[in-house]
Write a protein that holds these residues in place. Structure first.
Motif, short mmCIF file in Angstrom:
data_model
loop_
_atom_site.label_atom_id
_atom_site.label_comp_id
_atom_site.label_asym_id
_atom_site.label_seq_id
_atom_site.Cartn_x
_atom_site.Cartn_y
_atom_site.Cartn_z
N VAL A 52 59.89 47.92 34.08
CA VAL A 52 58.53 47.71 33.63
C VAL A 52 58.52 47.61 32.11
O VAL A 52 59.03 48.51 31.42
N HIS A 53 57.97 46.53 31.57
CA HIS A 53 57.87 46.32 30.12
C HIS A 53 56.41 45.94 29.82
O HIS A 53 56.05 44.77 29.84
N LEU A 54 55.60 46.94 29.55
CA LEU A 54 54.18 46.70 29.36
C LEU A 54 53.89 45.95 28.07
O LEU A 54 54.44 46.27 27.02
N ASN A 55 53.04 44.93 28.18
CA ASN A 55 52.49 44.24 27.02
C ASN A 55 51.08 43.78 27.36
O ASN A 55 50.61 43.97 28.49
N ALA A 56 50.40 43.18 26.39
CA ALA A 56 49.00 42.78 26.60
C ALA A 56 48.87 41.77 27.73
O ALA A 56 47.99 41.89 28.59
N HIS A 57 49.75 40.76 27.74
CA HIS A 57 49.69 39.74 28.79
C HIS A 57 49.88 40.37 30.17
O HIS A 57 49.17 40.04 31.13
N GLY A 58 50.83 41.25 30.28
CA GLY A 58 51.12 41.86 31.57
C GLY A 58 49.96 42.67 32.10
O GLY A 58 49.62 42.61 33.29
N ILE A 59 49.32 43.44 31.23
CA ILE A 59 48.20 44.27 31.65
C ILE A 59 46.99 43.42 32.03
O ILE A 59 46.33 43.65 33.05
N ILE A 60 46.70 42.39 31.20
CA ILE A 60 45.57 41.50 31.50
C ILE A 60 45.82 40.76 32.81
O ILE A 60 44.92 40.61 33.65
N GLY A 61 47.04 40.26 32.98
CA GLY A 61 47.36 39.53 34.20
C GLY A 61 47.21 40.41 35.43
O GLY A 61 46.64 39.98 36.44
N LEU A 62 47.71 41.65 35.36
CA LEU A 62 47.59 42.57 36.49
C LEU A 62 46.12 42.88 36.77
O LEU A 62 45.69 42.89 37.93
N ALA A 63 45.34 43.11 35.72
CA ALA A 63 43.92 43.44 35.91
C ALA A 63 43.18 42.30 36.59
O ALA A 63 42.36 42.53 37.48
N TRP A 64 43.49 41.06 36.21
CA TRP A 64 42.76 39.95 36.81
C TRP A 64 43.14 39.73 38.28
O TRP A 64 42.27 39.54 39.12
N VAL A 65 44.46 39.72 38.57
CA VAL A 65 44.84 39.47 39.96
C VAL A 65 44.36 40.58 40.88
O VAL A 65 44.13 40.35 42.08
N ALA A 66 44.18 41.79 40.35
CA ALA A 66 43.69 42.89 41.18
C ALA A 66 42.18 42.85 41.35
O ALA A 66 41.66 42.83 42.47
N ALA A 67 41.46 42.82 40.22
CA ALA A 67 39.99 42.91 40.28
C ALA A 67 39.34 41.54 40.42
O ALA A 67 38.35 41.40 41.14
N GLY A 68 39.88 40.52 39.75
CA GLY A 68 39.26 39.20 39.76
C GLY A 68 39.59 38.38 40.99
O GLY A 68 38.70 37.99 41.75
N SER A 69 40.88 38.14 41.21
CA SER A 69 41.29 37.28 42.33
C SER A 69 41.19 37.99 43.67
O SER A 69 40.61 37.46 44.63
N THR A 70 41.76 39.19 43.75
CA THR A 70 41.89 39.84 45.05
C THR A 70 40.57 40.43 45.54
O THR A 70 40.26 40.35 46.73
N PHE A 71 39.77 41.01 44.64
CA PHE A 71 38.53 41.62 45.11
C PHE A 71 37.33 40.70 44.90
O PHE A 71 36.72 40.23 45.85
N PHE A 72 36.97 40.42 43.64
CA PHE A 72 35.76 39.65 43.37
C PHE A 72 35.85 38.24 43.94
O PHE A 72 34.92 37.74 44.58
N GLY A 73 36.97 37.56 43.72
CA GLY A 73 37.13 36.18 44.19
C GLY A 73 36.98 36.08 45.70
O GLY A 73 36.27 35.20 46.21
N LEU A 74 37.63 36.98 46.43
CA LEU A 74 37.54 36.93 47.88
C LEU A 74 36.16 37.36 48.37
O LEU A 74 35.69 36.88 49.41
N TYR A 75 35.51 38.23 47.63
CA TYR A 75 34.15 38.64 48.00
C TYR A 75 33.20 37.45 48.00
O TYR A 75 32.54 37.16 49.01
N VAL A 76 33.12 36.72 46.89
CA VAL A 76 32.19 35.58 46.83
C VAL A 76 32.68 34.44 47.73
O VAL A 76 31.88 33.68 48.28
N TRP A 77 33.97 34.33 47.91
CA TRP A 77 34.53 33.28 48.75
C TRP A 77 34.10 33.44 50.21
O TRP A 77 33.64 32.50 50.85
N TYR A 78 34.24 34.66 50.72
CA TYR A 78 33.87 34.90 52.12
C TYR A 78 32.37 34.80 52.31
O TYR A 78 31.89 34.36 53.37
N ARG A 79 31.59 35.20 51.33
CA ARG A 79 30.14 35.03 51.43
C ARG A 79 29.78 33.54 51.50
O ARG A 79 28.93 33.12 52.28
N GLY A 80 30.44 32.75 50.66
CA GLY A 80 30.19 31.31 50.67
C GLY A 80 30.58 30.67 51.98
O GLY A 80 29.84 29.85 52.54
N MET A 81 31.73 31.06 52.53
CA MET A 81 32.18 30.50 53.80
C MET A 81 31.22 30.85 54.92
O MET A 81 30.98 30.04 55.82
#
Length: 352
Positions: A269-298
């Motif tokens: 593990v080599h933490l840097n700004a890109h790594g933390i931002i990337g992890l935060a987005w794929v966890a909160a943005g893509s996996t949770f929020f993105g799928l939430y609005v996606w399933y509602r739309g479907m």
């Protein structure tokens, strides 16, 4: 004289749904379930002249909710925008984490977020008959797709992977037709296949006509994700979309928590700004929020129509890869974009 004035004076009856009574106004104007004597209810106002003239109906006062089709399309598009950032964010995340630990940690964080929302809302457990479908969602979009695409991005560029995943709309529409028994029109299928051909042609042109190891991972990701989207879209018509992805994530939490502990101890593990931002987005943005609005739309516009909106996802990802990762934009991308957008427009108007 008073009786005559009363007979000719216009009368208004508010039609509601709260009483089985029947009210009659003037000469033969009848409204079922009406509330008389000025009691306000939600419904339709029927105005009669009291002289035998036809009654006219007008909507009850109040703000009109947006059309479900429009709202569903906007929600699905918002999900597509969220998904389009997944690959660039994954590349950033790989700067700090290994592929296995990145997938495990992102799923664990997303599950904790979902669990917090479920607890705050005091949401009861899903019915037993829904757990099998939730397991398909979890295996497809929480574990399978992120893992396979992350492995692919170790050897493939973001732009290449994005375009291969452009076959996801056709894959999802096909799986949905098999699973749900719904048969979209021939026009829909023609436009969907045409969009897939444009995306596939663009992919082969960029890869020199060869299929790489990364492509094998990506094709596997298409199948498991299409299954997860289809089952999630079906469940989203039975329960709120955020609960579908929420319970699917919580279902994975024990496994992903253990996987996070194991993989973080093995992979560097080599933490840097890109790594933390990337992890935060794929966890909160893509996996949770993105799928939430996606399933509602479907749930509102149907799985076939929503899936075809994803034809725009590869092109959005190409743009993000240029601005965020410094990758070069292929010259064929604008032509592919036009072709794909035309196909999307046709699928949205076609009967499904």
């Amino acid at each position: 004289m008073r009786a005559q004035d009363s007979a000719t004076k216009p009368s208004t009856i508010t039609v509601g749904t709260t009483s089985p009574a029947t009210a009659t106004a003037g000469a033969g104007v009848t409204a079922t379930g009406a509330t008389v004597a000025g009691v306000a209810t939600t419904g339709t106002s029927v105005t009669g002249s009291g002289t035998g003239a036809p009654a006219t109906a007008r909507p009850a006062s109040g703000s009109q909710a947006p059309a479900p089709r429009t709202r569903g399309t906007l929600l699905a598009l918002l999900g597509v925008v969220s998904f389009s950032l997944t690959f660039p964010s994954t590349v950033w995340g790989l700067e700090s984490f290994g592929p296995w630990s990145l997938v495990a940690v992102r799923s664990t964080l997303a599950a904790l977020i979902a669990g917090a929302f479920l607890l705050a809302g005091r949401v009861p457990l899903p019915e037993r008959r829904h757990w099998a479908g939730l397991a398909v969602v979890a295996g497809g979009v929480v574990i399978g797709f992120p893992l396979l695409t992350t492995l692919a991005l170790q050897t493939s560029t973001t732009s290449h992977a994005a375009v291969v995943v452009g076959l996801l709309p056709l894959t999802t529409a096909t799986v949905a037709a098999i699973r749900t028994g719904r048969r979209p029109s021939r026009t829909f299928w023609f436009a969907a296949v045409s969009g897939a051909v444009v995306v596939l042609g663009f992919t082969l042109q960029q890869s020199g006509g060869a299929v790489s190891t990364g492509d094998v991972y990506l094709f596997g990701a298409l199948l498991v994700c299409a299954a997860g989207y289809t089952e999630g879209g079906r469940l989203a018509s039975l329960m709120p979309g955020w609960q579908v992805i929420g319970w699917a994530l919580v279902l994975c939490l024990p496994l992903m928590a253990v996987a996070s502990a194991v993989t973080l101890s093995i992979e560097p593990v080599h933490l840097n700004a890109h790594g933390i931002i990337g992890l935060a987005w794929v966890a909160a943005g893509s996996t949770f929020f993105g799928l939430y609005v996606w399933y509602r739309g479907m749930a509102e516009i149907g799985i076939p129509k929503a899936s075809q909106l994803q034809l725009s996802q590869p092109l959005l990802t190409l743009i993000w890869s240029v601005f965020l990762l410094g990758e070069s934009l292929p010259l064929a991308a604008p032509l592919a974009a036009v072709g794909v957008l035309v196909c999307i427009a046709v699928t949205q108007r076609a009967k499904s």
